[in-house]
Design a protein around this motif. Sequence first.
Motif, PDB file in Angstrom:
ATOM      1  N   ALA A   1     -15.486  -3.542   0.571  1.00  0.00           N
ATOM      2  CA  ALA A   1     -14.235  -3.007   1.084  1.00  0.00           C
ATOM      3  C   ALA A   1     -13.143  -3.209   0.045  1.00  0.00           C
ATOM      4  O   ALA A   1     -13.355  -3.872  -0.993  1.00  0.00           O
ATOM      5  N   VAL A   2     -11.986  -2.645   0.327  1.00  0.00           N
ATOM      6  CA  VAL A   2     -10.830  -2.777  -0.558  1.00  0.00           C
ATOM      7  C   VAL A   2      -9.649  -3.219   0.292  1.00  0.00           C
ATOM      8  O   VAL A   2      -9.447  -2.721   1.410  1.00  0.00           O
ATOM      9  N   VAL A   3      -8.867  -4.171  -0.225  1.00  0.00           N
ATOM     10  CA  VAL A   3      -7.695  -4.641   0.505  1.00  0.00           C
ATOM     11  C   VAL A   3      -6.633  -3.550   0.520  1.00  0.00           C
ATOM     12  O   VAL A   3      -6.264  -3.008  -0.528  1.00  0.00           O
ATOM     13  N   SER A   4      -6.172  -3.212   1.726  1.00  0.00           N
ATOM     14  CA  SER A   4      -5.119  -2.219   1.872  1.00  0.00           C
ATOM     15  C   SER A   4      -3.752  -2.868   2.016  1.00  0.00           C
ATOM     16  O   SER A   4      -2.778  -2.434   1.406  1.00  0.00           O
ATOM     17  N   ARG A   5      -3.675  -3.910   2.829  1.00  0.00           N
ATOM     18  CA  ARG A   5      -2.395  -4.570   3.079  1.00  0.00           C
ATOM     19  C   ARG A   5      -2.647  -5.993   3.537  1.00  0.00           C
ATOM     20  O   ARG A   5      -3.630  -6.259   4.237  1.00  0.00           O
ATOM     21  N   VAL A   6      -1.755  -6.899   3.148  1.00  0.00           N
ATOM     22  CA  VAL A   6      -1.846  -8.307   3.545  1.00  0.00           C
ATOM     23  C   VAL A   6      -0.561  -8.675   4.260  1.00  0.00           C
ATOM     24  O   VAL A   6       0.534  -8.541   3.701  1.00  0.00           O
ATOM     25  N   GLY A   7      -0.686  -9.130   5.499  1.00  0.00           N
ATOM     26  CA  GLY A   7       0.485  -9.521   6.266  1.00  0.00           C
ATOM     27  C   GLY A   7       0.947 -10.925   5.923  1.00  0.00           C
ATOM     28  O   GLY A   7       0.329 -11.636   5.125  1.00  0.00           O
ATOM     29  N   ALA A   8       2.035 -11.316   6.537  1.00  0.00           N
ATOM     30  CA  ALA A   8       2.581 -12.663   6.327  1.00  0.00           C
ATOM     31  C   ALA A   8       1.822 -13.654   7.204  1.00  0.00           C
ATOM     32  O   ALA A   8       1.437 -13.331   8.331  1.00  0.00           O
TER      33      ALA A   8
ATOM     34  N   GLY B   1       0.798  -1.222   0.000  1.00  0.00           N
ATOM     35  CA  GLY B   1       0.000   0.000   0.000  1.00  0.00           C
ATOM     36  C   GLY B   1       0.828   1.268   0.000  1.00  0.00           C
ATOM     37  O   GLY B   1       0.295   2.349  -0.278  1.00  0.00           O
ATOM     38  N   GLU B   2       2.126   1.172   0.290  1.00  0.00           N
ATOM     39  CA  GLU B   2       2.981   2.359   0.295  1.00  0.00           C
ATOM     40  C   GLU B   2       3.343   2.765  -1.133  1.00  0.00           C
ATOM     41  O   GLU B   2       3.551   1.920  -1.998  1.00  0.00           O
ATOM     42  N   SER B   3       3.437   4.069  -1.347  1.00  0.00           N
ATOM     43  CA  SER B   3       3.854   4.567  -2.654  1.00  0.00           C
ATOM     44  C   SER B   3       5.352   4.356  -2.814  1.00  0.00           C
ATOM     45  O   SER B   3       6.131   4.575  -1.884  1.00  0.00           O
TER      46      SER B   3
ATOM     47  N   GLN C   1       1.779   1.877  -5.968  1.00  0.00           N
ATOM     48  CA  GLN C   1       1.751   1.283  -4.636  1.00  0.00           C
ATOM     49  C   GLN C   1       2.250  -0.160  -4.667  1.00  0.00           C
ATOM     50  O   GLN C   1       2.044  -0.871  -5.654  1.00  0.00           O
ATOM     51  N   ALA C   2       2.913  -0.541  -3.586  1.00  0.00           N
ATOM     52  CA  ALA C   2       3.337  -1.938  -3.455  1.00  0.00           C
ATOM     53  C   ALA C   2       2.102  -2.799  -3.254  1.00  0.00           C
ATOM     54  O   ALA C   2       1.263  -2.527  -2.376  1.00  0.00           O
ATOM     55  N   ALA C   3       1.959  -3.833  -4.068  1.00  0.00           N
ATOM     56  CA  ALA C   3       0.777  -4.691  -3.992  1.00  0.00           C
ATOM     57  C   ALA C   3       0.839  -5.628  -2.794  1.00  0.00           C
ATOM     58  O   ALA C   3      -0.189  -6.131  -2.337  1.00  0.00           O
ATOM     59  N   THR C   4       2.031  -5.855  -2.280  1.00  0.00           N
ATOM     60  CA  THR C   4       2.217  -6.716  -1.109  1.00  0.00           C
ATOM     61  C   THR C   4       3.497  -6.281  -0.410  1.00  0.00           C
ATOM     62  O   THR C   4       4.237  -5.434  -0.922  1.00  0.00           O
ATOM     63  N   ASP C   5       3.755  -6.809   0.757  1.00  0.00           N
ATOM     64  CA  ASP C   5       4.987  -6.461   1.455  1.00  0.00           C
ATOM     65  C   ASP C   5       6.193  -6.904   0.629  1.00  0.00           C
ATOM     66  O   ASP C   5       6.285  -8.069   0.231  1.00  0.00           O
TER      67      ASP C   5
ATOM     68  N   GLU D   1       6.155  -7.120 -12.299  1.00  0.00           N
ATOM     69  CA  GLU D   1       4.929  -6.410 -12.670  1.00  0.00           C
ATOM     70  C   GLU D   1       3.837  -6.623 -11.631  1.00  0.00           C
ATOM     71  O   GLU D   1       2.999  -5.750 -11.408  1.00  0.00           O
ATOM     72  N   GLU D   2       3.849  -7.800 -10.987  1.00  0.00           N
ATOM     73  CA  GLU D   2       2.822  -8.102  -9.997  1.00  0.00           C
ATOM     74  C   GLU D   2       3.123  -7.489  -8.633  1.00  0.00           C
ATOM     75  O   GLU D   2       2.299  -7.564  -7.721  1.00  0.00           O
ATOM     76  N   SER D   3       4.299  -6.895  -8.481  1.00  0.00           N
ATOM     77  CA  SER D   3       4.689  -6.335  -7.190  1.00  0.00           C
ATOM     78  C   SER D   3       4.028  -4.995  -6.910  1.00  0.00           C
ATOM     79  O   SER D   3       4.012  -4.537  -5.765  1.00  0.00           O
ATOM     80  N   VAL D   4       3.504  -4.338  -7.959  1.00  0.00           N
ATOM     81  CA  VAL D   4       2.956  -2.994  -7.793  1.00  0.00           C
ATOM     82  C   VAL D   4       1.535  -2.924  -8.330  1.00  0.00           C
ATOM     83  O   VAL D   4       1.097  -3.775  -9.110  1.00  0.00           O
ATOM     84  N   SER D   5       0.825  -1.910  -7.884  1.00  0.00           N
ATOM     85  CA  SER D   5      -0.520  -1.642  -8.396  1.00  0.00           C
ATOM     86  C   SER D   5      -0.634  -0.148  -8.669  1.00  0.00           C
ATOM     87  O   SER D   5      -0.038   0.670  -7.962  1.00  0.00           O
ATOM     88  N   ALA D   6      -1.386   0.202  -9.700  1.00  0.00           N
ATOM     89  CA  ALA D   6      -1.529   1.597 -10.090  1.00  0.00           C
ATOM     90  C   ALA D   6      -2.712   2.226  -9.368  1.00  0.00           C
ATOM     91  O   ALA D   6      -3.507   1.559  -8.716  1.00  0.00           O
ATOM     92  N   GLY D   7      -2.817   3.544  -9.514  1.00  0.00           N
ATOM     93  CA  GLY D   7      -3.965   4.239  -8.949  1.00  0.00           C
ATOM     94  C   GLY D   7      -3.639   4.926  -7.636  1.00  0.00           C
ATOM     95  O   GLY D   7      -2.569   4.779  -7.064  1.00  0.00           O
ATOM     96  N   ALA D   8      -4.611   5.665  -7.154  1.00  0.00           N
ATOM     97  CA  ALA D   8      -4.442   6.389  -5.902  1.00  0.00           C
ATOM     98  C   ALA D   8      -4.441   5.430  -4.726  1.00  0.00           C
ATOM     99  O   ALA D   8      -4.838   4.275  -4.844  1.00  0.00           O
TER     100      ALA D   8
END
Length: 227
Positions: free
Chosen positions: A182-189, A72-74, A106-110, A119-126
């Motif tokens: 809802a929308v997923v913000s972050r997924v932990g380990a 979720g971090e930019s 944004q980082a799609a995952t930690d 390519e799967e490590s990031v996601s576009a958008g606000a």
Amino acid sequence: MPRTKQPTESPQGTAQTLLPITNDAPRRRRRPVVVGAGLSLAAVGALVSVWLVNEAGDKVSVVATRHPIAAGESIKASDLVPAEISHDSALKSVSTSRASDLIGKQAATDLPAGVLVTEESVSAGASVTKGKSVIGILAKPGQLPTQKLRSGDSVTIVHTPQDGSAAASSNKPGSTPESLPAVVSRVGAPDANGAVVVDIAAAEVNSTSLAAWAASGSVAIVLKATS
């Protein structure tokens, strides 16, 4: 009188042959099979050496993480560092020439430090948390899909009260359970038992209900279809 021993004469018709004296030891004959095997091993070794040299020189520069980036971090330019991998690597990494395309996403995952960015490590958008409340849900196996959730995924949080609870008693048989978007913000380990903490972003009006459901553990996370 002492007798004098006469030299013994060779039998008639037999020539006496004297062997030459030499200091050289007799040489062993080399077997052709052994010689051939040795030459083959030498040839293979030479080819492997040439291949290793070529592989060492056939590198491409790709993007890796300089330090950990939370889901979720930019992504900033200071978060990234170049790395070299083999040209024929099966990893879908991002080349350094396209590093600027990652900035602001944004980082799609930690992302731990030192991993290659794909390519799967990031996601576009606000940011998915902008203007929304964030609720953490401890989801055990069976409460979330097998498919790995990523930041930005649209989900439905379904209330699944335990049998005997007041909420379960109020539901009529065959009725549709309560659910909220809802929308997923972050997924932990995942922990040792496979449970995962999923941070979800939801509208402020729904945050109280979602927090109560999460506290009782009576939720199920449903991933919405993308098409």
